[in-house]
Design a protein around this motif. Sequence first.
Motif, PDB file in Angstrom:
ATOM      1  N   GLN A  43       0.828  -1.205   0.000  1.00 32.85           N
ATOM      2  CA  GLN A  43       0.000   0.000   0.000  1.00 32.85           C
ATOM      3  C   GLN A  43       0.862   1.254   0.000  1.00 32.85           C
ATOM      4  OE1 GLN A  43      -3.724   0.037   0.069  1.00 32.85           O
ATOM      5  NE2 GLN A  43      -3.016   1.956  -0.811  1.00 32.85           N
ATOM      6  N   GLU A  44       1.933   1.262   0.786  1.00 32.52           N
ATOM      7  CA  GLU A  44       2.821   2.427   0.819  1.00 32.52           C
ATOM      8  C   GLU A  44       3.471   2.651  -0.537  1.00 32.52           C
ATOM      9  OE1 GLU A  44       6.541   4.309   3.428  1.00 32.52           O
ATOM     10  OE2 GLU A  44       5.871   2.244   3.782  1.00 32.52           O
ATOM     11  N   ASP A  47       0.747   4.156  -2.883  1.00 38.80           N
ATOM     12  CA  ASP A  47       0.422   5.536  -2.510  1.00 38.80           C
ATOM     13  C   ASP A  47       1.570   6.485  -2.844  1.00 38.80           C
ATOM     14  OD1 ASP A  47      -2.016   4.688  -1.602  1.00 38.80           O
ATOM     15  OD2 ASP A  47      -1.443   4.666   0.522  1.00 38.80           O
ATOM     16  N   SER A  48       2.814   6.035  -2.616  1.00 38.21           N
ATOM     17  CA  SER A  48       3.963   6.887  -2.896  1.00 38.21           C
ATOM     18  C   SER A  48       4.094   7.151  -4.389  1.00 38.21           C
ATOM     19  CB  SER A  48       5.246   6.233  -2.369  1.00 38.21           C
ATOM     20  OG  SER A  48       5.176   6.026  -0.973  1.00 38.21           O
ATOM     21  N   SER A  50       1.721   6.976  -6.624  1.00 35.39           N
ATOM     22  CA  SER A  50       0.580   7.731  -7.141  1.00 35.39           C
ATOM     23  C   SER A  50       0.717   9.224  -6.885  1.00 35.39           C
ATOM     24  CB  SER A  50      -0.717   7.216  -6.509  1.00 35.39           C
ATOM     25  OG  SER A  50      -0.766   7.510  -5.121  1.00 35.39           O
ATOM     26  N   ARG A  51       1.593   9.615  -5.978  1.00 37.68           N
ATOM     27  CA  ARG A  51       1.797  11.040  -5.695  1.00 37.68           C
ATOM     28  C   ARG A  51       2.744  11.709  -6.678  1.00 37.68           C
ATOM     29  NH1 ARG A  51       2.454  11.203   0.943  1.00 37.68           N
ATOM     30  NH2 ARG A  51       0.334  10.462   1.432  1.00 37.68           N
ATOM     31  N   ARG A 220      -1.206   4.601  -9.876  1.00 34.42           N
ATOM     32  CA  ARG A 220      -2.242   5.565  -9.499  1.00 34.42           C
ATOM     33  C   ARG A 220      -3.626   4.913  -9.526  1.00 34.42           C
ATOM     34  NH1 ARG A 220      -2.071  11.145  -9.419  1.00 34.42           N
ATOM     35  NH2 ARG A 220       0.040  11.011 -10.244  1.00 34.42           N
ATOM     36  N   SER A 223      -3.826   2.337  -6.591  1.00 32.82           N
ATOM     37  CA  SER A 223      -3.955   3.021  -5.306  1.00 32.82           C
ATOM     38  C   SER A 223      -5.386   3.510  -5.111  1.00 32.82           C
ATOM     39  CB  SER A 223      -2.976   4.198  -5.241  1.00 32.82           C
ATOM     40  OG  SER A 223      -3.106   4.894  -4.026  1.00 32.82           O
ATOM     41  N   TRP A 224      -5.981   4.058  -6.162  1.00 33.19           N
ATOM     42  CA  TRP A 224      -7.364   4.531  -6.077  1.00 33.19           C
ATOM     43  C   TRP A 224      -8.317   3.374  -5.790  1.00 33.19           C
ATOM     44  CZ3 TRP A 224     -11.900   3.712  -8.814  1.00 33.19           C
ATOM     45  CH2 TRP A 224     -12.931   4.635  -8.598  1.00 33.19           C
ATOM     46  N   HIS A 227      -8.141   2.206  -2.182  1.00 34.50           N
ATOM     47  CA  HIS A 227      -8.763   3.110  -1.217  1.00 34.50           C
ATOM     48  C   HIS A 227     -10.280   3.146  -1.342  1.00 34.50           C
ATOM     49  CE1 HIS A 227      -5.299   4.922   0.780  1.00 34.50           C
ATOM     50  NE2 HIS A 227      -4.682   4.970  -0.388  1.00 34.50           N
TER      51      HIS A 227
END
Length: 321
Positions: A43-44, A47-48, A50-51, A220, A223-224, A227
Motif C-alpha cells: 500500500q505504501e 500511494d507513494s 501515485s503522488r 495511481r 492506489s485509487w 482506497h
Amino acid sequence: MSWSGFFKSRYAGVVARGMAMGAADVVPGVSGGTIAFITGIYQELLDSLSRIGPHAVTVLRRHGLAVAWQYINGSFLLALFSGVLLSIFSLARLIGFLLQTYPIVVWAFFFGLVLASAVPILRSIPRWSASVVLFLLIGVTTAVLISELRPGQIPATPVTLFLSGALAICAMILPGISGAFILLLIGIYPRVLVAVHEMQLLNLLCFAAGAGCGLLLFSRLLSWLMHHYLARTLAFLAGILLGSLKIIWPWKLPLAGVEGGVNKLAPLMSNTSPATFSAQTGESAYLGLALAAAGIAMALVLVVDGLGRRHREGKSCASPQ
C-alpha cells in the motif's frame, strides 16, 4: 544521513525488500508485487508512486525540493528501487543459472512462496460478499487464461522496448502476475536479459522509460482502487495469485515443437505430475527436495506476515487514543 544512521533506520529493511522484489521479478512466473505485499509495503508503494505527478511538481515549485521529496515519500522509493536494481543486476545471471540447472527445486520454492502469499491477502479482506467472491473468481480466471497464452516474437526496437517496459511493470506490481512472464510471452525477455548482461544502454533506457511511465500511471489506478474498493480489489489480487500457481507448477514437460534449449521456461511447458515427469524424461522428480523447498518458502512467508502483523498491532497499541 550517515551509513550507520541508514542501517539503524527503516530504509535498510526497505532496500532488502527491494532486493527480494528484484530477485522475484527476474523469474518468469513470480511477481515483485507479491513480495511487496507479503513484506507489508504494498500500500505504501502504491500511494507513494501515485503522488508522483503534476501536483508533486506544484509542491516542488511552491515549497522546494525537501518538501516535494517528503510529499512523494522519496527516501522510501529511492531505497526500494535501489534494492530492486541492485538485485536485478547482481542476481539475474545467478537466477538464470539456477532455473536452468535446478528448475524443479527453484519452481517449488516459488510455488510455496506464492501459495502462502495468498493467506495474508485473503486475511486482509475486510468483509466478504457475493461480489467479493465474484472478483476472486475473476482474478483466478484471468491468471489461468494468461497462463494459456503461448509465446510470440516481436523485434527489439526502441518503441517495442518502451511498450514492453510499460506492460511488464504493470504486471510487476500486480501480485501473482510476473513482468518477466509477460516479457517472455511477447518474445522479448531474452533480449532484455542480454541488454542487462551486456549493458546496452540505449535499449535499457528505452525499456526503463516505458517502465517508469507504466508504473506511474498504473500505480495511481491501483492506489485509487485500494482506497475505494478495498475488498473487491484484494479479492481480485488474491485470485490472480492463486491462478498464477498454474504458471509456476514445478513439474513440466516441453510442448510439442519446442526446442530443448528453452524447455525450462514456464510459458513453454505443460504441467504434469512428478511420476509422469520422471517416466517421460528419465530424470529425477526431486520430490523430497521440492517439498522441502516449498515448505521453507511457505514458512518464510507466514513468519514474515506474522512479524508484520505483530509490528502493526504494536504500533496501533502504542499510538495515542
